[in-house]
Design a protein around this motif. Structure first.
Motif, PDB file in Angstrom:
ATOM      1  N   ASP A 161      60.224  76.747 128.961  1.00  0.00           N
ATOM      2  CA  ASP A 161      58.760  76.753 129.032  1.00  0.00           C
ATOM      3  C   ASP A 161      58.179  75.984 127.847  1.00  0.00           C
ATOM      4  O   ASP A 161      57.322  75.113 128.012  1.00  0.00           O
ATOM      5  N   ASP A 162      58.676  76.263 126.641  1.00  0.00           N
ATOM      6  CA  ASP A 162      58.208  75.573 125.434  1.00  0.00           C
ATOM      7  C   ASP A 162      58.586  74.093 125.463  1.00  0.00           C
ATOM      8  O   ASP A 162      57.783  73.230 125.115  1.00  0.00           O
ATOM      9  N   ILE A 206      61.885  88.176 131.380  1.00  0.00           N
ATOM     10  CA  ILE A 206      61.743  86.782 130.961  1.00  0.00           C
ATOM     11  C   ILE A 206      60.318  86.334 131.231  1.00  0.00           C
ATOM     12  O   ILE A 206      59.813  86.485 132.344  1.00  0.00           O
ATOM     13  N   GLU A 207      59.681  85.778 130.198  1.00  0.00           N
ATOM     14  CA  GLU A 207      58.341  85.229 130.361  1.00  0.00           C
ATOM     15  C   GLU A 207      58.475  83.741 130.610  1.00  0.00           C
ATOM     16  O   GLU A 207      59.134  83.023 129.855  1.00  0.00           O
ATOM     17  N   PHE A 208      57.847  83.282 131.698  1.00  0.00           N
ATOM     18  CA  PHE A 208      57.878  81.864 132.031  1.00  0.00           C
ATOM     19  C   PHE A 208      56.553  81.502 132.685  1.00  0.00           C
ATOM     20  O   PHE A 208      56.112  82.175 133.615  1.00  0.00           O
ATOM     21  N   GLU A 209      55.925  80.484 132.155  1.00  0.00           N
ATOM     22  CA  GLU A 209      54.618  80.017 132.637  1.00  0.00           C
ATOM     23  C   GLU A 209      53.608  81.160 132.749  1.00  0.00           C
ATOM     24  O   GLU A 209      52.895  81.301 133.746  1.00  0.00           O
ATOM     25  N   GLY A 210      53.584  82.005 131.719  1.00  0.00           N
ATOM     26  CA  GLY A 210      52.592  83.064 131.648  1.00  0.00           C
ATOM     27  C   GLY A 210      52.865  84.284 132.501  1.00  0.00           C
ATOM     28  O   GLY A 210      52.047  85.188 132.580  1.00  0.00           O
ATOM     29  N   GLN A 211      54.016  84.342 133.157  1.00  0.00           N
ATOM     30  CA  GLN A 211      54.344  85.488 134.001  1.00  0.00           C
ATOM     31  C   GLN A 211      55.656  86.114 133.520  1.00  0.00           C
ATOM     32  O   GLN A 211      56.549  85.415 133.058  1.00  0.00           O
ATOM     33  N   THR A 212      55.770  87.422 133.660  1.00  0.00           N
ATOM     34  CA  THR A 212      56.996  88.127 133.275  1.00  0.00           C
ATOM     35  C   THR A 212      57.810  88.436 134.519  1.00  0.00           C
ATOM     36  O   THR A 212      57.296  88.985 135.496  1.00  0.00           O
ATOM     37  N   TYR A 213      59.101  88.060 134.464  1.00  0.00           N
ATOM     38  CA  TYR A 213      60.030  88.303 135.568  1.00  0.00           C
ATOM     39  C   TYR A 213      61.070  89.315 135.100  1.00  0.00           C
ATOM     40  O   TYR A 213      61.513  89.273 133.957  1.00  0.00           O
ATOM     41  N   HIS A 259      68.295  89.370 139.202  1.00  0.00           N
ATOM     42  CA  HIS A 259      67.012  89.145 138.536  1.00  0.00           C
ATOM     43  C   HIS A 259      66.059  88.384 139.460  1.00  0.00           C
ATOM     44  O   HIS A 259      66.489  87.632 140.335  1.00  0.00           O
ATOM     45  N   GLN A 260      64.754  88.562 139.249  1.00  0.00           N
ATOM     46  CA  GLN A 260      63.751  87.901 140.087  1.00  0.00           C
ATOM     47  C   GLN A 260      63.845  86.377 140.052  1.00  0.00           C
ATOM     48  O   GLN A 260      63.636  85.722 141.077  1.00  0.00           O
ATOM     49  N   ILE A 261      64.147  85.787 138.906  1.00  0.00           N
ATOM     50  CA  ILE A 261      64.158  84.324 138.807  1.00  0.00           C
ATOM     51  C   ILE A 261      65.191  83.703 139.740  1.00  0.00           C
ATOM     52  O   ILE A 261      64.856  82.811 140.519  1.00  0.00           O
ATOM     53  N   PRO A 262      66.469  84.140 139.724  1.00  0.00           N
ATOM     54  CA  PRO A 262      67.394  83.555 140.698  1.00  0.00           C
ATOM     55  C   PRO A 262      67.028  83.895 142.145  1.00  0.00           C
ATOM     56  O   PRO A 262      67.271  83.090 143.049  1.00  0.00           O
ATOM     57  N   LEU A 263      66.426  85.056 142.366  1.00  0.00           N
ATOM     58  CA  LEU A 263      65.998  85.383 143.726  1.00  0.00           C
ATOM     59  C   LEU A 263      64.941  84.396 144.220  1.00  0.00           C
ATOM     60  O   LEU A 263      64.946  83.989 145.376  1.00  0.00           O
ATOM     61  N   ILE A 264      64.064  83.996 143.336  1.00  0.00           N
ATOM     62  CA  ILE A 264      63.004  83.056 143.706  1.00  0.00           C
ATOM     63  C   ILE A 264      63.559  81.637 143.856  1.00  0.00           C
ATOM     64  O   ILE A 264      63.288  80.959 144.845  1.00  0.00           O
ATOM     65  N   LEU A 265      64.337  81.196 142.881  1.00  0.00           N
ATOM     66  CA  LEU A 265      64.782  79.797 142.857  1.00  0.00           C
ATOM     67  C   LEU A 265      66.075  79.521 143.614  1.00  0.00           C
ATOM     68  O   LEU A 265      66.283  78.404 144.091  1.00  0.00           O
TER      69      LEU A 265
END
Length: 155
Positions: free
Chosen positions: A32-33, A88-95, A108-114
């Motif tokens: 993100d940074d 995990i915070e990414f683009e202003g949202q916590t997963y 985790h939500q991130i691999p579920l989404i991507l």
């Protein structure tokens, strides 16, 4: 003559140490940074601790000097344990890993989404190549040999 030899040796040591022998993995929060500073394609690698093919890929394809160099020079490389419990915070949202509340090895939500396939299932290892605008360009849901990895990361 001695000064020239010493200078040459220092130069050689610096040149060799400048070549990284490992991929410079970062997390989603560092990504993100980094994306705010410089836009660049992203390689995302989702793995689990129990995944035999993940371990094999890490021992072989991710140690190949040509692959290491290409990934370090051309991509932000993100590595994530898909069963991580860390928020995990990414683009202003916590997963988070919501599945961990009801499953022993929740994803985790991130691999579920991507990294979900068309049937909404995930498998590991999963590799994603994202363009500068964070759009998915390529996906792999299987073990990658060095040769196949080179094809995946080729621009």
């Amino acid at each position: 003559m001695r000064i020239i030899l010493i200078t040459f040796m220092i130069f050689c040591i610096q040149a060799v140490s400048a070549q990284k022998s490992e991929i410079e993995w970062i997390g989603f929060e560092q990504l993100d940074d980094s994306l705010k500073v410089k836009s660049k394609p992203v390689l995302v690698y989702f793995y689990t601790d129990w995944c035999v093919y993940c371990k094999k890929m890490e021992r072989h394809a991710f140690k190949n000097p040509e692959i290491v160099s290409a990934i370090n020079n051309e991509y932000y490389a993100v590595k994530m344990n898909a069963e991580s419990m860390a928020p995990i915070e990414f683009e202003g949202q916590t997963y988070i890993n919501e599945q961990a509340k009801t499953k022993r090895n929740g994803v985790h939500q991130i691999p579920l989404i991507l990294a979900s396939r068309e049937d909404n299932k995930v498998s590991f290892p999963t590799l994603l190549v994202l363009d500068r605008n964070f759009r998915i360009r390529k996906r792999s849901f299987e073990y990658m040999t060095s040769e196949r990895m080179k094809e995946l990361i080729k621009s």
